[in-house]
Write a protein that holds these residues in place. Structure first.
Motif, short mmCIF file in Angstrom:
data_model
loop_
_atom_site.label_atom_id
_atom_site.label_comp_id
_atom_site.label_asym_id
_atom_site.label_seq_id
_atom_site.Cartn_x
_atom_site.Cartn_y
_atom_site.Cartn_z
N THR A 144 0.90 -1.15 -0.13
CA THR A 144 0.27 -0.11 -0.02
C THR A 144 1.01 1.14 0.00
N LEU A 145 0.84 1.98 -1.11
CA LEU A 145 1.63 3.33 -1.31
C LEU A 145 0.79 4.74 -0.44
N ASP A 146 1.59 5.55 -0.14
CA ASP A 146 1.08 6.72 0.26
C ASP A 146 0.43 7.51 -0.64
N ALA A 147 -0.90 7.75 -0.91
CA ALA A 147 -1.34 8.31 -2.18
C ALA A 147 -0.91 9.79 -2.36
N LYS A 148 -0.93 10.35 -1.08
CA LYS A 148 -0.72 11.83 -1.20
C LYS A 148 1.10 12.11 -1.84
N LEU A 149 1.77 11.20 -1.26
CA LEU A 149 3.21 11.30 -1.61
C LEU A 149 3.35 10.85 -3.04
N LEU A 150 2.82 9.81 -3.46
CA LEU A 150 2.73 9.40 -4.93
C LEU A 150 2.43 10.49 -5.67
N ALA A 151 1.32 11.00 -5.48
CA ALA A 151 0.55 12.22 -6.46
C ALA A 151 1.32 13.30 -6.38
N SER A 152 2.35 13.42 -5.43
CA SER A 152 3.53 14.65 -5.37
C SER A 152 4.48 14.72 -6.56
N PHE A 153 4.58 13.72 -7.25
CA PHE A 153 5.50 13.32 -8.15
C PHE A 153 4.98 13.38 -9.60
N PRO A 154 5.68 13.71 -10.48
CA PRO A 154 5.00 13.82 -11.88
C PRO A 154 4.73 12.25 -12.43
N GLU A 155 3.64 12.57 -13.06
CA GLU A 155 2.98 11.17 -13.63
C GLU A 155 4.01 10.36 -14.19
N GLY A 156 4.77 10.74 -15.19
CA GLY A 156 5.74 10.00 -15.91
C GLY A 156 6.74 9.04 -15.28
N TYR A 157 7.01 9.81 -13.93
CA TYR A 157 7.99 8.87 -13.38
C TYR A 157 7.58 8.66 -11.64
N ARG A 158 6.42 8.87 -11.22
CA ARG A 158 5.96 8.97 -10.14
C ARG A 158 6.34 7.80 -9.25
N HIS A 159 6.07 6.74 -9.90
CA HIS A 159 6.47 5.26 -9.07
C HIS A 159 8.07 5.16 -8.78
N LEU A 160 8.55 5.44 -9.77
CA LEU A 160 10.30 5.58 -9.76
C LEU A 160 10.74 6.59 -8.59
N ALA A 161 10.24 7.70 -8.90
CA ALA A 161 10.15 8.76 -7.53
C ALA A 161 9.98 8.49 -6.31
N TYR A 162 8.85 7.73 -6.15
CA TYR A 162 8.41 7.11 -4.94
C TYR A 162 9.43 6.51 -4.33
N LEU A 163 9.95 5.20 -5.08
CA LEU A 163 10.99 4.37 -4.82
C LEU A 163 12.09 5.05 -4.30
N GLN A 164 12.38 5.88 -5.01
CA GLN A 164 13.98 6.73 -4.93
C GLN A 164 13.89 7.55 -3.66
N SER A 165 12.97 8.17 -3.40
CA SER A 165 12.58 8.86 -2.05
C SER A 165 12.58 7.92 -0.83
N GLN A 166 12.26 6.79 -1.03
CA GLN A 166 12.25 5.76 0.23
C GLN A 166 13.73 5.30 0.60
N ILE A 167 14.45 5.54 -0.27
CA ILE A 167 15.87 4.88 -0.06
C ILE A 167 16.82 6.06 -0.06
N GLY A 168 16.15 7.28 0.11
CA GLY A 168 17.08 8.46 0.58
C GLY A 168 17.52 9.52 -0.22
#
Length: 201
Positions: A144-168
């Motif tokens: 389960t992802l944080d919907a607010k955090l996911l939506a804060s990143f651009p559509e084209g790379y939001r999942h990539l950005a989400y992952l990268q933000s989680q590892i620092g």
């Protein structure tokens, strides 16, 4: 073989070497595809070629897993300058909320190249991020992802950005996507580059 074909083959060779040498950690040869003033733009780091290599080395030491795969390529040649667009995917594996996942991002490498002293090299690499997705490595895992955090990143790379933000990593949130002002500005910069104008940095 005419000069046009020779240049196109040299550029394709350079682009393919970038991916193979970077993903293999062959840093000495990887450095050879860049000019000294070359710059790399990515979601997780932006800077000189040497800074990108150092950040990549540090990531390797921490177990960061980022791989690339190339597809079709289009090259616009103008004398000793070129713009290359290459279809690509970025694949990154990491744990997100204690679940091991793979993120696959589809896009293009948009490259500013120049021929100096008879050798082609990268002056600027700017990826274009078109779409991405995140999947648990174990298909039975629940994530389960944080919907607010996911939506804060651009559509084209939001999942990539989400992952990268989680590892620092601090994420650059205005990178070009499939449509929009950022990619329009990138195309305009490419057109100027081919006309011999200075590169917008």
């Amino acid at each position: 073989m005419d000069d046009d074909l020779r240049d196109r083959l040299a550029i394709r060779d350079l682009i393919e070497n970038w991916v193979v040498w970077r993903d293999a950690g062959d840093w000495e040869r990887f450095r050879s595809v860049w000019f000294d003033d070359g710059r790399m733009m990515a979601t997780w780091t932006q800077g000189t070629a040497d800074e990108f290599i150092e950040m990549s080395k540090q990531g390797w030491a921490k177990g960061v897993s980022i791989l690339h795969f190339l597809g079709a390529q289009s090259i616009d040649l103008a004398g000793n300058r070129a713009i290359s667009q290459t279809k690509m995917t970025i694949s990154q594996r990491a744990s997100v909320h204690d679940v091991l996942v793979d993120v696959v991002c589809t896009g293009r490498f948009y490259d500013f190249l120049e021929k100096r002293g008879g050798r082609w090299g990268l002056v600027l690499r700017q990826p274009i991020y078109e779409k991405d997705r995140m999947d648990p490595v174990d298909p039975a895992a629940s994530l389960t992802l944080d919907a607010k955090l996911l939506a804060s990143f651009p559509e084209g790379y939001r999942h990539l950005a989400y992952l990268q933000s989680q590892i620092g990593y601090k994420i650059k949130t205005d990178m070009p996507g499939l449509k929009g002002e950022a990619v329009a500005q990138l195309y305009a910069s490419g057109a100027k580059w081919l006309k011999g104008e200075p590169l917008d940095r």
